[in-house]
Design a protein around this motif. Structure first.
Motif, PDB file in Angstrom:
ATOM      1  N   ASP A  30       0.660  -1.105   0.021  1.00  0.00           N
ATOM      2  CA  ASP A  30       0.033  -0.026  -0.149  1.00  0.00           C
ATOM      3  C   ASP A  30       0.923   1.375   0.176  1.00  0.00           C
ATOM      4  O   ASP A  30       0.187   2.357   0.142  1.00  0.00           O
ATOM      5  N   GLY A  31       1.997   1.180  -0.449  1.00  0.00           N
ATOM      6  CA  GLY A  31       3.061   2.150  -0.345  1.00  0.00           C
ATOM      7  C   GLY A  31       3.854   2.566   1.134  1.00  0.00           C
ATOM      8  O   GLY A  31       4.435   3.442   1.083  1.00  0.00           O
ATOM      9  N   SER A  32       3.416   1.672   1.776  1.00  0.00           N
ATOM     10  CA  SER A  32       3.975   1.949   3.311  1.00  0.00           C
ATOM     11  C   SER A  32       5.392   1.348   3.266  1.00  0.00           C
ATOM     12  O   SER A  32       6.203   1.256   4.307  1.00  0.00           O
ATOM     13  N   THR A  83      -2.943  -2.131   8.955  1.00  0.00           N
ATOM     14  CA  THR A  83      -4.188  -1.646   8.836  1.00  0.00           C
ATOM     15  C   THR A  83      -3.992  -0.457   7.776  1.00  0.00           C
ATOM     16  O   THR A  83      -3.256   0.230   7.516  1.00  0.00           O
ATOM     17  N   TYR A  84      -4.961  -0.981   6.870  1.00  0.00           N
ATOM     18  CA  TYR A  84      -4.791  -0.020   5.462  1.00  0.00           C
ATOM     19  C   TYR A  84      -5.683   1.468   5.933  1.00  0.00           C
ATOM     20  O   TYR A  84      -7.002   0.907   6.445  1.00  0.00           O
ATOM     21  N   ALA A  85      -5.182   2.493   5.289  1.00  0.00           N
ATOM     22  CA  ALA A  85      -5.999   3.601   5.819  1.00  0.00           C
ATOM     23  C   ALA A  85      -6.608   4.288   4.334  1.00  0.00           C
ATOM     24  O   ALA A  85      -7.473   4.962   4.778  1.00  0.00           O
ATOM     25  N   THR A  86      -6.457   3.472   3.252  1.00  0.00           N
ATOM     26  CA  THR A  86      -7.242   3.876   2.183  1.00  0.00           C
ATOM     27  C   THR A  86      -7.895   2.841   1.472  1.00  0.00           C
ATOM     28  O   THR A  86      -7.413   1.939   1.247  1.00  0.00           O
ATOM     29  N   TYR A 107      -5.344  -4.445  -2.671  1.00  0.00           N
ATOM     30  CA  TYR A 107      -3.909  -4.438  -2.563  1.00  0.00           C
ATOM     31  C   TYR A 107      -3.527  -6.009  -2.702  1.00  0.00           C
ATOM     32  O   TYR A 107      -4.273  -7.015  -2.554  1.00  0.00           O
ATOM     33  N   HIS A 108      -2.360  -6.082  -2.929  1.00  0.00           N
ATOM     34  CA  HIS A 108      -1.547  -7.697  -3.269  1.00  0.00           C
ATOM     35  C   HIS A 108      -0.350  -7.588  -2.350  1.00  0.00           C
ATOM     36  O   HIS A 108       0.744  -7.798  -2.988  1.00  0.00           O
ATOM     37  N   PRO A 109      -0.449  -8.100  -1.172  1.00  0.00           N
ATOM     38  CA  PRO A 109       0.570  -8.086  -0.530  1.00  0.00           C
ATOM     39  C   PRO A 109       1.298  -9.650  -0.409  1.00  0.00           C
ATOM     40  O   PRO A 109       0.823 -10.473  -0.910  1.00  0.00           O
ATOM     41  N   VAL A 167     -10.269  -3.401   0.366  1.00  0.00           N
ATOM     42  CA  VAL A 167     -10.393  -2.539   1.612  1.00  0.00           C
ATOM     43  C   VAL A 167     -11.565  -1.649   1.108  1.00  0.00           C
ATOM     44  O   VAL A 167     -11.379  -0.965  -0.019  1.00  0.00           O
ATOM     45  N   GLU A 168     -12.699  -1.405   1.908  1.00  0.00           N
ATOM     46  CA  GLU A 168     -13.438  -0.330   1.554  1.00  0.00           C
ATOM     47  C   GLU A 168     -13.685   0.661   2.765  1.00  0.00           C
ATOM     48  O   GLU A 168     -13.310   0.285   3.629  1.00  0.00           O
TER      49      GLU A 168
END
Length: 244
Positions: A135-137, A150-153, A157-159, A180-181
């Motif tokens: 997620d860019g983190s 925890t996803y903020a947006t 995502y494909h971890p 993630v919604e």
């Protein structure tokens, strides 16, 4: 009398000079072993046994270990006078590295932690983990096979996880799909009641929603007086109590 010729040589010795210990590989592992002898008459022949049933000859000899296991390599050097010397070397061959990643839940809302669990196999059995939430983190190193993120947006995502063993072998897991919604937000509206409520009082309710997976939404109403309804706009509901 006939003179005797007496040949005196240094004692025979042999060592395995390569590869340097500790010696290991990932099956199927092809390793090349090199030996050097000293002493004796200086002319040497080398015979190898690799511990897996295979044999070889020469000062340098390759062998392919097809299966994981612990093996002992033995080389015997023989000089032209029949003197011998022997050396041994332990070899460990490991299974190929594997890694997988699981997550609970795989569909979630922003601000809700996702629990990841990594499973590793092969290599030398000691693992460290590098988690990529995607997620860019960036990435998070860990010695634990579990990780929370925890996803903020909202988004898809494909971890994945990268596993490294104690010998430096690495493997990446397949990627997961995490949806993630935004949280679902519901707004209820109804006409403004008159200053004096008649009894019974009939009113229709409407609702709007945002977030989640988006439209279409499924609606269920509870009017608080034991009656229920469905649909975004409720059918006219008649209350027998002025408090409604």
């Amino acid at each position: 009398s006939t003179p005797l010729n007496i040949v005196v040589t240094d004692p025979m010795a042999v060592s395995i000079t390569a590869p340097a210990p500790p010696v290991w590989g990932i099956a199927p592992a092809t390793l090349t072993f090199t030996a050097a002898a000293t002493g004796g008459d200086g002319s040497y022949a080398y015979a190898w046994t690799f511990g897996d049933g295979n044999t070889g000859t020469g000062a340098s000899a390759p062998n392919t270990y097809a299966n994981p296991g612990s093996y002992t390599v033995t080389v015997t050097a023989t000089d032209g006078m029949g003197h011998t010397a022997t050396a041994t070397l332990p070899v460990n061959v490991y299974s190929p590295m594997t890694a997988s990643l699981a997550a609970v839940p795989t569909t979630t809302f922003t601000g809700v932690p996702v629990a990841f669990t990594a499973t590793a196999g092969g290599g030398d059995g000691t693992y460290t983990y590098l988690y990529f939430p995607a997620d860019g983190s960036g990435s998070t190193p860990s010695s634990s096979p579990t990780f929370n993120h925890t996803y903020a947006t909202a988004g898809t995502y494909h971890p994945f996880v990268r596993v490294t063993d104690g010998l430096g072998n690495t493997v990446d897991s397949a990627t997961l799909t995490i949806t993630v919604e935004d949280p679902i937000v519901v707004t209820i509206t109804s006409p403004a009641p008159p200053a004096t409520l008649p009894v019974p009082y009939a009113v229709s309710f409407s609702a709007w929603a945002t977030g989640g997976g988006g439209s279409p939404y499924t609606w269920t109403w509870d009017f608080g007086d034991g009656t229920t309804g469905t649909g975004r706009r409720s059918e006219e509901h008649t209350s027998e109590l002025q408090s409604h």
